[in-house]
Design a protein around this motif. Structure first.
Motif, PDB file in Angstrom:
ATOM      1  N   MET A 256       0.836  -1.209   0.000  1.00  0.00           N
ATOM      2  CA  MET A 256       0.000   0.000   0.000  1.00  0.00           C
ATOM      3  C   MET A 256       0.868   1.255   0.000  1.00  0.00           C
ATOM      4  O   MET A 256       0.627   2.213  -0.753  1.00  0.00           O
ATOM      5  CB  MET A 256      -0.904   0.000   1.234  1.00  0.00           C
ATOM      6  CG  MET A 256      -1.955   1.070   1.234  1.00  0.00           C
ATOM      7  SD  MET A 256      -3.313   0.649   0.135  1.00  0.00           S
ATOM      8  CE  MET A 256      -4.121  -0.598   1.128  1.00  0.00           C
ATOM      9  N   VAL A 257       1.908   1.232   0.852  1.00  0.00           N
ATOM     10  CA  VAL A 257       2.805   2.390   0.915  1.00  0.00           C
ATOM     11  C   VAL A 257       3.561   2.558  -0.400  1.00  0.00           C
ATOM     12  O   VAL A 257       3.720   3.681  -0.903  1.00  0.00           O
ATOM     13  CB  VAL A 257       3.783   2.242   2.102  1.00  0.00           C
ATOM     14  CG1 VAL A 257       4.830   3.344   2.085  1.00  0.00           C
ATOM     15  CG2 VAL A 257       3.017   2.272   3.423  1.00  0.00           C
ATOM     16  N   ALA A 258       4.015   1.446  -0.969  1.00  0.00           N
ATOM     17  CA  ALA A 258       4.747   1.524  -2.236  1.00  0.00           C
ATOM     18  C   ALA A 258       3.856   2.063  -3.357  1.00  0.00           C
ATOM     19  O   ALA A 258       4.282   2.916  -4.150  1.00  0.00           O
ATOM     20  CB  ALA A 258       5.286   0.145  -2.610  1.00  0.00           C
ATOM     21  N   ALA A 259       2.612   1.572  -3.418  1.00  0.00           N
ATOM     22  CA  ALA A 259       1.679   2.047  -4.452  1.00  0.00           C
ATOM     23  C   ALA A 259       1.372   3.525  -4.271  1.00  0.00           C
ATOM     24  O   ALA A 259       1.259   4.280  -5.249  1.00  0.00           O
ATOM     25  CB  ALA A 259       0.384   1.226  -4.393  1.00  0.00           C
ATOM     26  N   THR A 260       1.253   3.964  -3.028  1.00  0.00           N
ATOM     27  CA  THR A 260       0.996   5.379  -2.760  1.00  0.00           C
ATOM     28  C   THR A 260       2.183   6.232  -3.188  1.00  0.00           C
ATOM     29  O   THR A 260       2.021   7.330  -3.718  1.00  0.00           O
ATOM     30  CB  THR A 260       0.692   5.592  -1.263  1.00  0.00           C
ATOM     31  OG1 THR A 260      -0.407   4.757  -0.892  1.00  0.00           O
ATOM     32  CG2 THR A 260       0.336   7.039  -0.982  1.00  0.00           C
ATOM     33  N   ALA A 261       3.394   5.718  -2.954  1.00  0.00           N
ATOM     34  CA  ALA A 261       4.593   6.453  -3.370  1.00  0.00           C
ATOM     35  C   ALA A 261       4.631   6.611  -4.893  1.00  0.00           C
ATOM     36  O   ALA A 261       4.965   7.685  -5.412  1.00  0.00           O
ATOM     37  CB  ALA A 261       5.842   5.728  -2.873  1.00  0.00           C
TER      38      ALA A 261
ATOM     39  N   THR B 244      -2.487   3.557   6.790  1.00  0.00           N
ATOM     40  CA  THR B 244      -1.865   2.248   6.613  1.00  0.00           C
ATOM     41  C   THR B 244      -0.982   1.904   7.810  1.00  0.00           C
ATOM     42  O   THR B 244      -0.964   0.763   8.288  1.00  0.00           O
ATOM     43  CB  THR B 244      -1.038   2.225   5.318  1.00  0.00           C
ATOM     44  OG1 THR B 244      -1.877   2.564   4.210  1.00  0.00           O
ATOM     45  CG2 THR B 244      -0.439   0.850   5.078  1.00  0.00           C
ATOM     46  N   GLY B 245      -0.239   2.897   8.311  1.00  0.00           N
ATOM     47  CA  GLY B 245       0.581   2.670   9.497  1.00  0.00           C
ATOM     48  C   GLY B 245      -0.263   2.330  10.712  1.00  0.00           C
ATOM     49  O   GLY B 245       0.080   1.438  11.503  1.00  0.00           O
TER      50      GLY B 245
ATOM     51  N   LEU C 145      -2.636  -1.995  14.512  1.00  0.00           N
ATOM     52  CA  LEU C 145      -3.817  -2.618  15.117  1.00  0.00           C
ATOM     53  C   LEU C 145      -4.039  -4.060  14.662  1.00  0.00           C
ATOM     54  O   LEU C 145      -4.608  -4.868  15.395  1.00  0.00           O
ATOM     55  CB  LEU C 145      -5.062  -1.792  14.772  1.00  0.00           C
ATOM     56  CG  LEU C 145      -5.128  -0.371  15.336  1.00  0.00           C
ATOM     57  CD1 LEU C 145      -6.246   0.404  14.662  1.00  0.00           C
ATOM     58  CD2 LEU C 145      -5.354  -0.415  16.848  1.00  0.00           C
ATOM     59  N   LEU C 146      -3.607  -4.381  13.457  1.00  0.00           N
ATOM     60  CA  LEU C 146      -4.003  -5.642  12.827  1.00  0.00           C
ATOM     61  C   LEU C 146      -3.468  -6.902  13.514  1.00  0.00           C
ATOM     62  O   LEU C 146      -4.223  -7.877  13.666  1.00  0.00           O
ATOM     63  CB  LEU C 146      -3.582  -5.624  11.348  1.00  0.00           C
ATOM     64  CG  LEU C 146      -4.131  -6.742  10.467  1.00  0.00           C
ATOM     65  CD1 LEU C 146      -5.641  -6.731  10.473  1.00  0.00           C
ATOM     66  CD2 LEU C 146      -3.609  -6.591   9.051  1.00  0.00           C
ATOM     67  N   PRO C 147      -2.196  -6.965  13.938  1.00  0.00           N
ATOM     68  CA  PRO C 147      -1.685  -8.231  14.483  1.00  0.00           C
ATOM     69  C   PRO C 147      -2.505  -8.782  15.644  1.00  0.00           C
ATOM     70  O   PRO C 147      -2.807  -9.982  15.686  1.00  0.00           O
ATOM     71  CB  PRO C 147      -0.253  -7.866  14.921  1.00  0.00           C
ATOM     72  CG  PRO C 147       0.126  -6.743  14.019  1.00  0.00           C
ATOM     73  CD  PRO C 147      -1.136  -5.952  13.839  1.00  0.00           C
ATOM     74  N   ALA C 148      -2.880  -7.936  16.595  1.00  0.00           N
ATOM     75  CA  ALA C 148      -3.655  -8.410  17.743  1.00  0.00           C
ATOM     76  C   ALA C 148      -5.036  -8.894  17.318  1.00  0.00           C
ATOM     77  O   ALA C 148      -5.560  -9.865  17.859  1.00  0.00           O
ATOM     78  CB  ALA C 148      -3.780  -7.299  18.787  1.00  0.00           C
TER      79      ALA C 148
ATOM     80  N   ALA D 162     -12.964  -2.119  16.769  1.00  0.00           N
ATOM     81  CA  ALA D 162     -13.709  -0.968  16.255  1.00  0.00           C
ATOM     82  C   ALA D 162     -12.769   0.059  15.642  1.00  0.00           C
ATOM     83  O   ALA D 162     -13.070   0.666  14.601  1.00  0.00           O
ATOM     84  CB  ALA D 162     -14.531  -0.334  17.375  1.00  0.00           C
ATOM     85  N   SER D 163     -11.603   0.249  16.276  1.00  0.00           N
ATOM     86  CA  SER D 163     -10.622   1.202  15.739  1.00  0.00           C
ATOM     87  C   SER D 163     -10.107   0.749  14.382  1.00  0.00           C
ATOM     88  O   SER D 163      -9.944   1.556  13.455  1.00  0.00           O
ATOM     89  CB  SER D 163      -9.449   1.359  16.714  1.00  0.00           C
ATOM     90  OG  SER D 163      -9.895   1.875  17.943  1.00  0.00           O
ATOM     91  N   LEU D 164      -9.855  -0.564  14.247  1.00  0.00           N
ATOM     92  CA  LEU D 164      -9.372  -1.084  12.972  1.00  0.00           C
ATOM     93  C   LEU D 164     -10.423  -0.902  11.881  1.00  0.00           C
ATOM     94  O   LEU D 164     -10.097  -0.547  10.741  1.00  0.00           O
ATOM     95  CB  LEU D 164      -9.005  -2.560  13.109  1.00  0.00           C
ATOM     96  CG  LEU D 164      -8.434  -3.225  11.851  1.00  0.00           C
ATOM     97  CD1 LEU D 164      -7.161  -2.528  11.394  1.00  0.00           C
ATOM     98  CD2 LEU D 164      -8.170  -4.701  12.095  1.00  0.00           C
TER      99      LEU D 164
END
Length: 355
Positions: free
Chosen positions: A1-6, A48-49, A54-57, A69-71
């Motif tokens: 996602m970061v690479a595509a945004t760049a 994305t950051g 949040l995603l791993p947990a 909910a935050s994710l």
């Protein structure tokens, strides 16, 4: 996602300055940050950051309700960055178009994400009884997602086409027809899978399900490629305006940057005679945007004619006019540098064929 945004950032810089990617400078890249599109792209990276944190947990099953909910909120915010940097924000109904686009992207994300999970993970060696529990649940989610996908797709098409005739009269409409036809094939395959699930035979035939899901993924990848072409194509609703300008003798074009949209016309485009040039600057929402300074030049590189400055008058805050002459025939390059404030400036170029 970061690479595509760049990569998108670099492309936006090239579009704003009007030069090839290889000729960009550090200042050109930094200037994108001052535009609306630059802000949206920066937000996408930040979102994305946040999602990566949040995603791993959540995936591990350790997350509480607030983290889940935050994710979800972060995901919706991320999805919103695409319509905010594309056609929807400049549509006749921006809030509606942006909301519809977010739901559309969410639906396709659920559908394709589920398909990818099935093919890459769940169908590889999963026990038949496990699949018998999972596939009916997934089938219901997929049906809901596809329903929202189709409904919002029709809504988006209605807004962006403007009138039915543009469906076949414009490049945008023909791309949309191709996308719809391919999507219909994918949905037919998905309907076959759903029949297997309803009969309770899908879990016993994981190979069949895997092949069908693979076909869906490949076909949908092509649909995504067509979508990428669509977002770079002027929407059908602009076809009438462009055709009306082109109906008379002369040249008329619309040029877009992250800072403004510039519409110009040159009339009558005759060799050696005085020609009228008129240019108008608007925001992405179609509102008149006052210009602090105009810089316009003409050049004919193939004949060795370097850029010649054109004096510009300003009868209105967003309107620049001038008289131009073309001494020789050729593909003349016209360059507009528009400064809208002390720090906001962007350059666009176009070609005026002189016969």
């Amino acid at each position: 996602m970061v690479a595509a945004t760049a990569v998108t950032w670099v492309g936006q810089a090239a579009d704003t300055v009007g030069v090839p990617v290889g000729d960009l400078t550090g200042e050109d890249l930094a200037a994108v940050g001052d535009s609306d599109v630059g802000v949206v792209l920066a937000v996408r990276v930040a979102v994305t950051g946040a999602a990566a944190t949040l995603l791993p947990a959540v995936v591990a099953g350790r997350a509480g309700r607030w983290r889940r909910a935050s994710l979800a909120g972060v995901g919706v915010a991320g999805l919103a960055t695409w319509p905010l940097a594309g056609h929807p924000v400049a549509s006749p109904l921006p809030p509606v178009s942006v909301a519809v686009a977010v739901v559309h992207l969410a639906a396709v994300s659920v559908w394709l994400g589920g398909l990818l999970t099935l093919v890459a993970f769940l169908l590889r060696g999963a026990h038949e009884r496990v699949l018998a529990r999972i596939l009916p649940v997934w089938s219901r989610w997929a049906t809901i997602a596809v329903g929202w996908l189709v409904a919002t797709g029709v809504g988006q098409a209605t807004i962006e086409l403007g009138r039915p005739g543009t469906l076949v009269d414009t490049g945008y409409g023909r791309l949309l027809l191709g996308k719809a036809a391919l999507l219909a094939v994918v949905l037919a395959v998905a309907a076959g899978q759903r029949c297997l699930v309803r009969r309770g035979t899908a879990a016993a035939r994981p190979g069949v399900v895997a092949r069908a899901a693979g076909v869906e993924l490949v076909a949908t990848a092509v649909v995504l490629a067509l979508t990428a072409a669509l977002v770079q194509t002027p929407p059908g609703r602009t076809a009438g305006t462009e055709a009306a300008r082109a109906a008379r003798e002369g040249v008329a074009q619309t040029l877009t940057t992250g800072l403004y949209t510039l519409q110009f016309d040159v009339y009558p485009v005759k060799l050696g005679a005085p020609n009228s040039l008129h240019a108008y600057v608007y925001t992405s929402r179609g509102e008149a945007l006052p210009v602090a300074e105009w810089t316009v030049s003409l050049a004919l590189p193939e004949a060795g004619i370097e850029p010649v400055s054109v004096p510009v008058e300003t009868p209105e805050p967003n309107h620049g006019s001038a008289e131009v002459r073309f001494p020789v025939a050729g593909e003349w390059r016209i360059r507009f540098t528009v400064r809208t404030s002390e720090i906001d400036q962007a350059t666009v170029t176009a070609t005026v064929p002189v016969r």
